[in-house]
Design a protein around this motif. Structure first.
Motif, PDB file in Angstrom:
ATOM      1  N   TYR A 197     -14.848  23.511 -10.255  1.00 38.12           N
ATOM      2  CA  TYR A 197     -16.281  23.233 -10.196  1.00 38.12           C
ATOM      3  C   TYR A 197     -16.942  23.755  -8.936  1.00 38.12           C
ATOM      4  O   TYR A 197     -18.091  24.164  -8.957  1.00 38.12           O
ATOM      5  CB  TYR A 197     -16.545  21.729 -10.349  1.00 38.12           C
ATOM      6  CG  TYR A 197     -16.409  21.297 -11.787  1.00 38.12           C
ATOM      7  CD1 TYR A 197     -17.447  21.499 -12.696  1.00 38.12           C
ATOM      8  CD2 TYR A 197     -15.219  20.751 -12.255  1.00 38.12           C
ATOM      9  CE1 TYR A 197     -17.316  21.144 -14.029  1.00 38.12           C
ATOM     10  CE2 TYR A 197     -15.070  20.394 -13.584  1.00 38.12           C
ATOM     11  CZ  TYR A 197     -16.131  20.587 -14.464  1.00 38.12           C
ATOM     12  OH  TYR A 197     -15.989  20.254 -15.783  1.00 38.12           O
TER      13      TYR A 197
ATOM     14  N   THR B 419      -9.053  26.690 -14.898  1.00 34.51           N
ATOM     15  CA  THR B 419     -10.436  27.143 -14.929  1.00 34.51           C
ATOM     16  C   THR B 419     -10.845  27.599 -16.328  1.00 34.51           C
ATOM     17  O   THR B 419     -12.030  27.677 -16.624  1.00 34.51           O
ATOM     18  CB  THR B 419     -10.665  28.311 -13.947  1.00 34.51           C
ATOM     19  OG1 THR B 419      -9.683  29.315 -14.209  1.00 34.51           O
ATOM     20  CG2 THR B 419     -10.536  27.855 -12.515  1.00 34.51           C
ATOM     21  N   PRO B 508     -17.166  29.183 -10.852  1.00 31.31           N
ATOM     22  CA  PRO B 508     -17.326  27.733 -10.729  1.00 31.31           C
ATOM     23  C   PRO B 508     -18.779  27.343 -10.973  1.00 31.31           C
ATOM     24  O   PRO B 508     -19.668  27.873 -10.313  1.00 31.31           O
ATOM     25  CB  PRO B 508     -16.911  27.446  -9.288  1.00 31.31           C
ATOM     26  CG  PRO B 508     -16.074  28.603  -8.897  1.00 31.31           C
ATOM     27  CD  PRO B 508     -16.576  29.780  -9.665  1.00 31.31           C
ATOM     28  N   ASN B 511     -20.801  26.251  -7.903  1.00 37.77           N
ATOM     29  CA  ASN B 511     -20.562  26.941  -6.643  1.00 37.77           C
ATOM     30  C   ASN B 511     -21.822  27.589  -6.086  1.00 37.77           C
ATOM     31  O   ASN B 511     -22.033  27.633  -4.884  1.00 37.77           O
ATOM     32  CB  ASN B 511     -19.488  28.009  -6.831  1.00 37.77           C
ATOM     33  CG  ASN B 511     -19.054  28.613  -5.525  1.00 37.77           C
ATOM     34  OD1 ASN B 511     -18.929  27.896  -4.541  1.00 37.77           O
ATOM     35  ND2 ASN B 511     -18.851  29.903  -5.506  1.00 37.77           N
TER      36      ASN B 511
END
Lengths: 636, 519
Positions: A197, B419, B508, B511
């Motif tokens: 994340y 991920t 991400p 991010n």
């Protein structure tokens, strides 16, 4: 955050020196037997001296978050993890605790292990423990914390299983490692979540997503926090991963002191306090932390009351006291520091208690059954004095350490407000009473009353190498708590790391009243234990006609039985069934296919004994056919 | 293409050594061993030199060279290494001398009676060492080949020395195990041969050079079939569940040194094949089959771990742990992330060192106890502390203890898989509990507990035996703390491979807004 300079840039030695020492002690072998223990004990003492200088160096600056970058550890595309240390107030109090109390335990162990042929190996493991724990608290990112985290697990595995020829010790070591690994799954997933994340695993990077200007959702925060909690439960022996901790008593007693007081079990509390920004963002996860803490603190108290093994009483008291700390850090913003203060105080008095228990054990030919103790105060006055100091501190006797540190947790629990606040407060209060009960029981059975010694023991006081460190810890047990909170002390110091300590404006129960209630509850606990054990003769054999509670307490509230019935046995059956399936099922199908292919099993057996060529030829023929078909299809 | 003789020289060192050792007169066991060791060390030194001169930012394939072999079909003797091949090359070159040192007296009943495993009747140490060098020649060849046909030839040829190593020098059921190994590999190899020819035919580019084939394989069903030919061959070799059942037999019956090379290097050819051939040549099919492979990998991690826990035969146990580890490698490769791919390649290297060390140490233990059954041991650490200590270190590396290089690779695989596929990665992560159980439960039964009567006469490791294994452990520790040199070599090659498959790392989601967050 500022970059390390001057004396601070040598902080990496805090990890490197004990690691190197461990390596030397473990690889040199018998060549180091003569001086190994001296090197082993000198290392933490030297580190402590350095840590004190480091502490004042950081204290002297206005920005108390110092970053020491060492090298790039794992750089893979966006995943970039550095080997770096963070010297901040939280890390530094832990460094002082680990090296300070650790040094005392090391010195004590020089005497305690004097007659053990494996003393050098022991000190090798001990130094490894210190190195791993220091890395755990100094690392500036979660992945490096994980390295220290597992290093602590490894060292505890080695030390619990130190007497590895005893099957029970080997099993206890494994049990500790397995429980820790369950926790590691949580820590691993937490780190993966952070990377998935936020794209980072560093404290600074992750915490940047929380608080002001942060973009982390509550869902992500809760997921990360709960996974961190799972890790913390494994390492700190909290419900439902608590059963390894009492078994950890299989190691030599200084190990128990090191695991329970200075290192290891406090790591879970550290992890949660360190992750304060994450926990601040999720009240759901904080509630779970308080529930875990509350359950564990009662579990530890009840178990502690039924044990006849002095070290197991103390082990369960650790389970319970760490439960208090979890409760505190679970209460969240403003209370983290109180949890840490209790952790430090606990480091003093639990070390004092364990080392005096070790002294007793030393005197009683390594026996630890309290039913065969009694009346030891007269022959072991120093040990008795140290134990009493630890005892006063843990039960929260006025002005001893626990009085300052534990009572604050009870207070904070009530101040949470609402039904849950009352519930947690009452549990914490009941815990205080039970603590007084089982500790008084232990004190009475060990030191007071009639002598119930086995005929061949001749107890005597230990030598100064052992009692001097004990005496220091005794003094700290008495006055340490006051020193820690004096003038805001540690709580204020920790503000840059965990946020300011907030005392509720209006207390749910006013302070003097709560203190009075607590003291009454504690007094009731003492009185109960005195009536039950101080005024009667203690049977030398465990009585069997006892209440259900006692019976359950002796068996750790059936937690071991539960694990065995629900996890271990089914796991073994499952494993065996799979082995059968793999041999008969998967392999059988393949063998069967090839057998029928070749025209019956007898044919296959012949093939096995040397007819490779014919088989290979037939296979080649088949392949040629396949290729031919492929070519034909292509060139049509 | 510029010619470099470097790789050719490297590959020929063990071949020349092998021929010399074969040519030695009978009864020259001592000379055979010494000559073998010298040649394997020479190959190691030369491999290190090549690695040191490898340009990490340079072209994908380096030290390239190419000679025409079969003109009519465009087959070349083409060699070259990318970062992936280079590290595996290094690992193989490290492992061979270690195996030689550890097996020094294992086949020689006169030189060290207590070290001799029951196997050798007529076979000589000379043959064994010559076979090891021959095997090294094929192993180095398979990693350096950049011509698909040449790769296939090496891939199949590797079977031959290993077949003899297992069948002639192995345990009581060696012939069954060798046959099983041979048949499985042969089936896979022939399927691959079909695909290799299919590749030649369908691309129509009249060449087998991998660099010229990438991007030219037609899509659709053709690509899927061609992919499957390669994939099944590699899946058997790796081995991926459910193609794994030959490995426990082969690993258990092979002599310890043979098992170390079989599991440490030969099986890596399977996973190497995934990343070097399956992904770049068949990107579309790779993406199509990825979910299946990922699921098989995760099943393998847990299934094989449970099987390992249930074993009593120590060598079978370690063989099963390898099946679990290959699950991690498969997971990393088919997750299509830089972390997963880099982790998987590093995992291959680490696993070679770690499992190689475990097999060699087991061999030394079994030579002393003459039994593979773990229940015949107990309390051995008291008698042989050095053997026990090294075994524990190797075992801890197998369970990927943080601080060891195996942790770096395992965590990269998991985080890379996470991920993209959270659920699969989480299930795979629970495998770390099982890994702790199979390693420490094995250690407890073999080395801890009451000292058994039969182990009291065991001799601890001598300096030669320590020298065989300790460097492997030292490498695992060093690269656990400082993996960067290896990562820097592997990383560009993995990135290039992923761009062949047209895959990019997921970004991400949170991010973007925090600047400088990924410190």
């Amino acid at each position: 955050m500022i970059t390390a300079h001057g004396i601070q840039s040598y902080a990496w030695l805090l990890v490197a020196i004990p690691a190197a020492s461990a390596l030397i002690l473990l690889t040199l072998g018998r060549a180091a037997d003569k001086w190994g223990h001296l090197l082993g004990a000198l290392v933490p003492v030297g580190l402590f001296v350095y840590a004190v200088f480091l502490f004042f160096s950081v204290k002297g600056q206005s920005n108390r978050k110092v970053d020491l970058h060492m090298f790039s550890w794992i750089p893979v595309a966006r995943f970039r993890v550095d080997a770096g240390l963070l010297l901040d107030p939280l890390a530094l109090v832990f460094v002082l605790l680990i090296t300070g109390v650790g040094s005392l335990i090391h010195i004590y162990a020089v005497g305690y292990m004097a007659h053990d042929p494996g003393r050098r190996r022991f000190f090798g493991y001990f130094n490894l423990f210190v190195a791993a724990m220091l890395l755990l608290v100094l690392a500036d990112n979660y992945l490096a914390v994980y390295v220290g985290w597992e290093g602590v697990g490894l060292a505890s595995y080695l030390l619990i299983g130190y007497y590895y020829t005893r099957p029970s010790a080997a099993t206890a070591g494994n049990k500790a490692f397995f429980a820790n690994r369950v926790g590691d799954v949580g820590l691993s997933i937490a780190i993966m979540l952070m990377f998935a994340y936020f794209g980072t695993t560093s404290f600074a990077g992750v915490f940047g997503h929380f608080g002001h200007g942060g973009n982390a959702t509550t869902g992500v925060a809760t997921a990360i926090a709960l996974m961190l909690l799972l890790g913390a439960c494994g390492k700190s022996g909290q419900f439902p991963l608590q059963t390894w901790l009492p078994d950890a008593m299989e190691g030599p007693t200084p190990v128990s002191a090191l695991i329970h007081a200075a290192t290891m079990v406090t790591a879970g509390v550290y992890l949660i306090a360190r992750s304060a920004p994450v926990f601040d963002a999720t009240s759901a996860a904080r509630t779970v932390v308080t529930i875990v803490g509350a359950i564990t603190l009662l579990y530890g108290c009840i178990n502690g009351a039924g044990q006849d093994d002095l070290k197991r009483v103390l082990a369960n008291s650790t389970v319970s006291q760490i439960g208090y700390m979890f409760l505190a850090v679970g209460l969240g913003p403003g209370v983290y520091a109180i949890g840490i203060v209790h952790l430090l105080g606990h480091g003093f008095f639990k070390a004092a208690l364990f080392l005096s228990a070790g002294s007793v054990m030393h005197a009683m030919n390594d026996r630890i059954d309290m039913r065969r103790f009694g009346g030891l105060w007269r022959v072991m006055p120093i040990t008795f004095f140290v134990f009493v100091c630890g005892y006063l501190a843990i039960i929260g006797f006025p002005f001893a350490t626990g009085f300052w540190t534990k009572d604050k947790i009870i207070e904070a629990a009530f101040d949470k407000g609402g039904t849950s606040g009352y519930l947690l407060g009452i549990i914490a209060l009941v815990g205080a009473g039970l603590t007084a009960f089982y500790m008084t029981r232990a004190l009475v059975m060990t030191f007071l009353g009639k002598r119930r010694w086995e005929p061949d023991v001749h107890p005597h006081e230990c030598g100064p190498v052992m009692w001097l460190p004990m005496a220091v810890l005794a003094v700290l047990s008495l006055v340490g708590g006051w020193l820690l909170i004096f003038g805001g002390g540690v709580q204020e110091w920790l503000t840059p790391s965990v946020g300011p300590s907030v005392e509720a404006g209006v207390h749910t129960v006013s302070k003097p009243v709560l203190t009075a209630i607590t003291l009454v509850v504690v007094a009731l606990g003492i009185a109960g234990a005195w009536v039950a054990f101080g005024t009667r003769t203690i049977p030398e054999e465990q009585p069997q006609n006892v209440t259900v509670v006692t019976r359950a307490s002796r068996r750790n509230l059936y937690a071991d039985a539960f694990n065995e019935a629900v996890l271990m046995r089914p796991g073994q059956w499952f494993s065996r069934a799979l082995v059968f399936f793999d041999n008969r099922g998967v392999d059988g199908v393949v063998n069967g296919l090839s057998a029928s292919f070749g025209g019956g099993s007898s044919r296959f057996r012949r093939l096995q004994s040397g007819f490779v060529r014919s088989y290979a030829l037939s296979m080649l023929g088949g392949t040629v056919a396949v290729i031919a078909v492929l070519l034909a299809v292509r060139f049509q | 293409m510029t010619h470099s003789y470097a790789l050719l020289a490297l590959v020929l060192i063990p071949l020349v050594g092998s021929l010399i050792v074969f040519a030695l007169p009978r009864g020259q066991a001592a000379a055979a061993k010494q000559v073998s060791l010298v040649f394997s060390l020479a190959a190691l030194v030369y491999a290190i030199v090549l690695a040191a001169r490898f340009k990490t930012g340079g072209p994908r394939f380096q030290y390239g060279t190419s000679w025409t072999w079969i003109r009519d079909f465009g087959v070349h003797i083409a060699l070259g290494v990318d970062g992936i091949a280079l590290v595996l090359l290094l690992m193989s070159a490290v492992l061979v001398p270690a195996v030689m040192l550890a097996s020094w007296n294992a086949l020689d009943s006169r030189a060290g009676a207590e070290e001799a495993v029951e196997a050798p009747r007529r076979r000589s140490a000379k043959t064994f060492f010559a076979l090891l060098l021959l095997l090294e020649f094929f192993m180095l060849g398979v990693f350096t080949a950049t011509d698909v046909f040449l790769f296939y030839v090496f891939f199949e040829a590797m079977l031959v020395p290993m077949y003899f190593i297992i069948g002639s020098f192995g345990g009581p059921r060696r012939q069954y195990a060798a046959m099983k190994f041979f048949l499985y590999s042969l089936v896979g190899g022939l399927l691959m041969l079909a695909s290799v020819i299919g590749l030649y035919v369908t691309t129509g580019s009249r060449t087998f050079a991998i660099t010229q084939l990438i991007g030219h394989v037609p899509g659709g069903a053709t690509q899927k079939w061609l992919f499957l030919g390669f994939f099944i061959a590699f899946a058997i070799k790796a081995p991926l569940v459910p193609f794994h059942t030959w490995l426990p037999d082969a690993g258990a019956e092979a002599p310890a040194g043979g098992a170390a090379l079989l599991v440490g290097v030969l099986d890596k050819v399977g996973t190497f094949g995934f990343i070097r051939y399956c992904l770049p040549l068949f990107p579309q099919a790779s993406r199509y089959f990825a979910p299946l492979v990922l699921i098989l990998s995760v099943i393998g991690i847990l299934y094989a771990a449970f099987l390992a826990i249930g074993q009593r035969d120590m060598k079978r146990l370690v063989a099963y742990t390898s099946v679990a580890h290959f699950g991690f490698i498969g997971l990393g490769i088919f997750a299509f992330t830089t972390q997963g791919g880099t982790g998987a390649v590093l995992y291959m290297v680490n696993h070679g060192l770690s499992t190689g060390a475990l097999f060699l140490l087991l061999g030394l233990l079994i030579a002393r106890g003459k039994s593979r059954n773990v229940n015949d041991y107990g309390g051995t650490a008291k008698v042989t502390p050095v053997l026990a200590g090294l075994f524990l270190m190797a075992g801890l590396s197998s369970l990927a203890l943080p601080g060891m290089s195996t942790f770096v690779s395992e965590f990269l695989v998991l985080v890379g898989a996470f991920t993209r596929h959270k659920a699969l990665a989480i299930i795979a992560t629970t495998g770390i509990i099982l890994a702790a159980i199979y390693v420490l439960y094995l250690y407890q039964r073999a080395f801890q507990g009451t000292v058994r009567e039969r182990v009291t006469k065991f001799r601890d490791l001598n300096p030669r035996e320590v020298l065989a294994v300790a460097p492997l452990i030292a490498l695992i520790l060093f690269f656990g703390i400082y993996p960067k040199p290896l990562l820097n070599i592997i990383n560009p090659a993995v990135k290039a491979t992923l761009s062949d498959v047209h895959q990019q790392d997921p970004i991400p989601p949170l991010n973007a807004t925090v600047a400088g967050g990924s410190k």
